[in-house]
Design an enzyme around this catalytic site. Structure first.
Site, PDB file in Angstrom:
ATOM      1  N   HIS A 111      -6.630   2.958  -3.678  1.00  0.00           N
ATOM      2  CA  HIS A 111      -6.400   3.279  -2.260  1.00  0.00           C
ATOM      3  C   HIS A 111      -6.661   4.769  -2.035  1.00  0.00           C
ATOM      4  O   HIS A 111      -5.944   5.423  -1.280  1.00  0.00           O
ATOM      5  CB  HIS A 111      -4.970   2.892  -1.879  1.00  0.00           C
ATOM      6  CG  HIS A 111      -4.710   2.805  -0.396  1.00  0.00           C
ATOM      7  ND1 HIS A 111      -5.626   2.326   0.506  1.00  0.00           N
ATOM      8  CD2 HIS A 111      -3.613   3.143   0.352  1.00  0.00           C
ATOM      9  CE1 HIS A 111      -5.102   2.382   1.725  1.00  0.00           C
ATOM     10  NE2 HIS A 111      -3.898   2.879   1.664  1.00  0.00           N
ATOM     11  N   HIS A 116       3.774  -2.169   3.060  1.00  0.00           N
ATOM     12  CA  HIS A 116       3.776  -0.805   2.517  1.00  0.00           C
ATOM     13  C   HIS A 116       5.070  -0.480   1.786  1.00  0.00           C
ATOM     14  O   HIS A 116       6.155  -0.666   2.356  1.00  0.00           O
ATOM     15  CB  HIS A 116       3.604   0.223   3.642  1.00  0.00           C
ATOM     16  CG  HIS A 116       2.246   0.195   4.282  1.00  0.00           C
ATOM     17  ND1 HIS A 116       1.877  -0.750   5.195  1.00  0.00           N
ATOM     18  CD2 HIS A 116       1.159   1.001   4.098  1.00  0.00           C
ATOM     19  CE1 HIS A 116       0.622  -0.525   5.571  1.00  0.00           C
ATOM     20  NE2 HIS A 116       0.157   0.523   4.922  1.00  0.00           N
ATOM     21  N   ASP A 157       0.803  -1.230   0.000  1.00  0.00           N
ATOM     22  CA  ASP A 157       0.000   0.000   0.000  1.00  0.00           C
ATOM     23  C   ASP A 157       0.835   1.280   0.000  1.00  0.00           C
ATOM     24  O   ASP A 157       1.996   1.290   0.409  1.00  0.00           O
ATOM     25  CB  ASP A 157      -0.880   0.036   1.262  1.00  0.00           C
ATOM     26  CG  ASP A 157      -2.014  -0.975   1.207  1.00  0.00           C
ATOM     27  OD1 ASP A 157      -1.972  -1.890   0.371  1.00  0.00           O
ATOM     28  OD2 ASP A 157      -2.945  -0.855   2.036  1.00  0.00           O
ATOM     29  N   HIS A 202      -5.426   9.678   0.103  1.00  0.00           N
ATOM     30  CA  HIS A 202      -5.116   9.023   1.384  1.00  0.00           C
ATOM     31  C   HIS A 202      -5.295  10.025   2.530  1.00  0.00           C
ATOM     32  O   HIS A 202      -4.397  10.222   3.363  1.00  0.00           O
ATOM     33  CB  HIS A 202      -3.675   8.491   1.378  1.00  0.00           C
ATOM     34  CG  HIS A 202      -3.444   7.322   2.283  1.00  0.00           C
ATOM     35  ND1 HIS A 202      -3.015   7.465   3.575  1.00  0.00           N
ATOM     36  CD2 HIS A 202      -3.566   5.990   2.101  1.00  0.00           C
ATOM     37  CE1 HIS A 202      -2.868   6.276   4.133  1.00  0.00           C
ATOM     38  NE2 HIS A 202      -3.209   5.356   3.257  1.00  0.00           N
TER      39      HIS A 202
HETATM   40 ZN   LIG Z   1      -2.647   3.326   3.263  1.00  0.00          ZN
END
Ligand SMILES: [Zn+2]
Length: 279
Positions: free
Chosen positions: A143, A238, A92, A147
């Site tokens: 995503h 991540h 991510d 964010h």
């Molecule tokens: Zn995230």
């Protein structure tokens, strides 16, 4: 962004959104509490207390990333993936020029695939990196556009704007329209699910996460991911916002070789979400 852009990628009308059972129960609870408050003398404080309790439960569900009370939420690959010995590695918050190209090399070296839940504005900043992710056989999914840290406090319009805009940016950059969505930190509220439904997106969280935006010790991150590791697992790591090791390296770059080695030893195959979610 207005409603029109959200509707342009719509696959169903908002009316066709199937209310999850917990949301239907919640609506009935409100009606019952208000009815009691109106009809029963002195019942108002109890009725208000009942509604406050209900809202606390809904908020709690929204703050629990793996909960499915607010709507469908994929936390594992389907049963069919067990026979195929498949897991899904999800990465991510990228793309991140310092990290993502090295992640792609590690995945290539092990012949494994991953899904990148990209932040659309980062894709706008590094479109060539997004194209390379897809060209090398991986998948890019939604995503959100920015964010935002207050994402879970947004309402229907805010969700539609963040998510539909990301759909358009990602489709434009990669030629592929995402089918999966992950909320920032997995946090959400009841307004999210109808928006995802309208955009034809499935909410995907994870089976286990390494907390690798905070934990810089690769061994600890790996231990969290590998506990009870088995087919159907969806793992969260991540490339953007990665914590640093004691030597200052993004922790993902130290963890990924360990994880890929472990998958090989266990005879597991890492596939993209669109592939792994096939039943
Ligand atoms: Zn995230």
């Amino acid at each position: 962004m207005g409603k029109s852009a959200a509707m342009s990628s719509a696959t169903a009308t908002p009316e066709s959104w199937p209310w999850p059972p917990a949301m239907r129960a919640s609506a009935a609870w409100h009606v019952a509490a208000i009815g009691a408050g109106v009809l029963v003398p002195g019942a108002w404080p109890w009725a208000i207390g009942a509604i406050v309790l209900n809202h606390a439960l809904i908020t709690g569900a929204g703050l629990t990333p793996r909960s499915n009370l607010l709507g469908p939420n994929v936390t594992r690959l389907p049963e069919a993936a067990a026979a195929r010995r498949e897991v899904a590695i999800t990465i991510d918050d990228g793309p991140e020029p310092e990290v993502t190209p090295r992640v792609l090399d590690l995945l290539d070296a092990h012949g494994q695939r991953a899904t990148f839940f990209c932040i659309a504005e980062r894709v706008l900043a590094h479109p060539e990196l997004a194209r390379e992710i897809v060209a090398r056989g991986h998948s890019i999914q939604n995503h959100t556009a920015q964010h935002r840290h207050n994402f879970s406090f947004l309402g229907p319009r805010g969700f539609a704007s963040e998510i539909a805009r990301a759909q358009d940016i990602l489709a434009e950059a990669t030629g592929q329209r995402p089918t999966c969505f992950r909320a920032p930190a997995g946090l959400r509220n009841p307004f999210l699910e109808p928006v995802l439904h309208r955009l034809g997106l499935s909410l995907v969280s994870w089976t286990r996460r390494g907390f690798d935006t905070r934990e810089g010790d690769p061994a600890k991150v790996m231990a969290r991911l590998a506990r009870h590791l088995q087919a159907r697992d969806i793992l969260l790591l991540h490339d953007g916002n990665a914590a640093r090791t004691a030597e200052g390296k993004p922790v993902l770059l130290e963890v990924l070789p360990l994880l890929l080695e472990r998958l090989r030893a266990d005879g597991l195959r890492a596939v993209t979400l669109p592939e792994g979610l096939k039943s």
